[in-house]
Design a protein around this motif. Sequence first.
Motif, PDB file in Angstrom:
ATOM      1  N   ALA A   1      -2.485   2.196  15.364  1.00 33.06           N
ATOM      2  CA  ALA A   1      -1.109   2.690  15.386  1.00 33.06           C
ATOM      3  C   ALA A   1      -0.328   1.112  14.835  1.00 33.06           C
ATOM      4  CB  ALA A   1       0.165   3.155  16.207  1.00 33.06           C
ATOM      5  N   ASP A   2      -1.295   0.081  15.439  1.00 30.33           N
ATOM      6  CA  ASP A   2      -1.191  -0.779  14.433  1.00 30.33           C
ATOM      7  C   ASP A   2      -0.765  -1.393  13.026  1.00 30.33           C
ATOM      8  OD1 ASP A   2      -0.882  -3.989  15.369  1.00 30.33           O
ATOM      9  OD2 ASP A   2      -2.904  -4.430  15.595  1.00 30.33           O
ATOM     10  N   GLY A   3       0.301  -1.373  12.761  1.00 30.99           N
ATOM     11  CA  GLY A   3       0.749  -2.047  11.099  1.00 30.99           C
ATOM     12  C   GLY A   3       0.600  -1.407  10.560  1.00 30.99           C
ATOM     13  N   LEU A   4       0.399   0.104  11.440  1.00 25.61           N
ATOM     14  CA  LEU A   4       0.779   1.713  10.116  1.00 25.61           C
ATOM     15  C   LEU A   4       1.571   1.776   9.548  1.00 25.61           C
ATOM     16  CD1 LEU A   4      -1.379   4.037   9.551  1.00 25.61           C
ATOM     17  CD2 LEU A   4      -0.343   5.272  10.916  1.00 25.61           C
ATOM     18  N   HIS A   5       2.012   1.871   8.226  1.00 21.21           N
ATOM     19  CA  HIS A   5       2.939   2.386   7.605  1.00 21.21           C
ATOM     20  C   HIS A   5       3.306   3.362   7.324  1.00 21.21           C
ATOM     21  CE1 HIS A   5       3.482  -2.575   7.165  1.00 21.21           C
ATOM     22  NE2 HIS A   5       4.944  -1.856   6.700  1.00 21.21           N
ATOM     23  N   GLY A   6       2.449   4.381   7.370  1.00 23.08           N
ATOM     24  CA  GLY A   6       1.892   5.899   7.001  1.00 23.08           C
ATOM     25  C   GLY A   6       1.018   5.887   6.049  1.00 23.08           C
ATOM     26  N   GLY A   7       0.680   7.334   4.963  1.00 20.20           N
ATOM     27  CA  GLY A   7       0.099   7.298   4.465  1.00 20.20           C
ATOM     28  C   GLY A   7      -0.154   8.179   3.836  1.00 20.20           C
ATOM     29  N   ALA A   8      -0.839   9.043   3.113  1.00 24.20           N
ATOM     30  CA  ALA A   8      -1.027  10.355   2.096  1.00 24.20           C
ATOM     31  C   ALA A   8      -2.042  11.122   1.796  1.00 24.20           C
ATOM     32  CB  ALA A   8      -0.468   9.566   0.176  1.00 24.20           C
TER      33      ALA A   8
ATOM     34  N   GLU B   1       1.042  -0.717   0.446  1.00 20.72           N
ATOM     35  CA  GLU B   1      -0.129   0.050   0.171  1.00 20.72           C
ATOM     36  C   GLU B   1       0.704   1.237  -0.454  1.00 20.72           C
ATOM     37  OE1 GLU B   1      -2.461  -0.595   3.211  1.00 20.72           O
ATOM     38  OE2 GLU B   1      -3.504  -2.592   2.466  1.00 20.72           O
ATOM     39  N   LEU B   2       1.898   1.130   0.523  1.00 20.17           N
ATOM     40  CA  LEU B   2       3.211   2.421   0.792  1.00 20.17           C
ATOM     41  C   LEU B   2       4.047   2.881  -0.345  1.00 20.17           C
ATOM     42  CD1 LEU B   2       4.120   4.151   2.264  1.00 20.17           C
ATOM     43  CD2 LEU B   2       5.852   2.665   3.321  1.00 20.17           C
TER      44      LEU B   2
ATOM     45  N   THR C   1      -0.621   0.918 -10.049  1.00 17.29           N
ATOM     46  CA  THR C   1      -0.236   1.470  -9.783  1.00 17.29           C
ATOM     47  C   THR C   1       0.489  -0.341  -9.402  1.00 17.29           C
ATOM     48  OG1 THR C   1      -0.331   0.930  -7.754  1.00 17.29           O
ATOM     49  CG2 THR C   1       0.159   3.354  -7.981  1.00 17.29           C
ATOM     50  N   GLU C   2       2.182  -0.482  -9.486  1.00 18.98           N
ATOM     51  CA  GLU C   2       2.486  -2.260  -8.905  1.00 18.98           C
ATOM     52  C   GLU C   2       2.763  -1.701  -8.088  1.00 18.98           C
ATOM     53  OE1 GLU C   2       4.255  -4.362 -11.480  1.00 18.98           O
ATOM     54  OE2 GLU C   2       3.762  -3.029 -12.658  1.00 18.98           O
ATOM     55  N   GLY C   3       1.920  -1.685  -6.722  1.00 17.28           N
ATOM     56  CA  GLY C   3       2.160  -1.567  -5.516  1.00 17.28           C
ATOM     57  C   GLY C   3       0.628  -2.239  -5.088  1.00 17.28           C
ATOM     58  N   ALA C   4      -0.692  -1.259  -5.918  1.00 14.21           N
ATOM     59  CA  ALA C   4      -2.168  -1.448  -5.959  1.00 14.21           C
ATOM     60  C   ALA C   4      -1.862  -3.537  -6.850  1.00 14.21           C
ATOM     61  CB  ALA C   4      -2.975  -0.955  -6.506  1.00 14.21           C
TER      62      ALA C   4
END
Length: 370
Positions: free
Chosen positions: A130-137, A101-102, A249-252
């Motif tokens: 906060a559990d498992g949170l990598h970031g966001g946008a 996702e990031l 995107t490749e991530g998706a």
Amino acid sequence: MCRVSDSSSSSDLIVVGAGIVGLAHAVAAVERGLSVTVVERDERAVGASVRNFGHACITAQTGEALRFAEQARDTWLDLGERAGFDVAECGTVVVARSAEELAALEELARHREVRLLTPGETRSAAPVSADGLHGGALLERDLRVDQRRAAGAIAEWLATRPGVRFHWSTPVLGVADGLVRTGRGELRGDHVVVCTGHDLDRILPDAADEAGMRRCVLQMLQLRAPGLRLDPALLTGTSMLRYPALARTEGARALRDRLREQRPELLAASVNHMLTQLPGGDLVVGDTHTYARTPEPWSSEEFDELLLAETRALLGRDDLAVVRRWQGVYASADGEFLRARLSPGLTAVAVTSGIGMTTAFGLAPAVLDS
């Protein structure tokens, strides 16, 4: 209500349907100095125009939809001020809870107006766990609209404009070139635009058949979350699989592969897990998607429980209470828009991808100008 078959019933444009897509055509017509008659079978808009998230997701669109969404953004801001309903420039927070996702957000940020967020910044912008949170946008161009008031307020404002008439609680029995036959009589105009969404097949079945139109049924929840404050819309990884600029995107693509193995129930329900907050504080949470020309008339408790569990995990809260459950319905077909010129004085228009709130005020001027 008086019958409508009199000499004063002639207009430059007749719009069938007073949802957001129909109202957008009426607004565009007024801007062009045209007289407009709007015909609506109900006494107010009660369909997809009020059963949605109130979210204008502009940044994650592509192609024609992106152009329409950018144009619609300006119109929403203008109409909110003129018609007196809330339109907030609060953007959208997209939460990344996995590496895939990031990666999708980082790819989007390379070619869109997107501000990447650290985990701490993400939690400051939205009340997520906060559990498992990598970031966001933060998608700063997106809007939030008071969806349960907007359609009614726009209709009320339009009704004060010169040359605009509304016929509420007036069923349409048939349409032809420059003609609308209703249960209260006939209406004539230079042009008729049919904007009845997923019910196009009730009036123009051949046009719906040619487009391969089906109904997409959504299950949504209204949740009480004491003390929670959420200004922006909130999207999650499943949203990245549905909004085209992210889905490409490749991530998706990697995320879809992982969910297919680890969370197939999310894909089976075509979940787009997202949240917005109503003016009173309750959350609008959704949604699942099923497709059929004639859908089954009942909801799935399994889908509702899935949405509730995902929301509890996202927010890290167990005190969420269901206030309302409902089904939304919108038209679905190949492509994002249906525009069928059936005769010189008759056009069918539908948003067939669930982005009517986001794009209608850009689509309608393009239809009238064509």
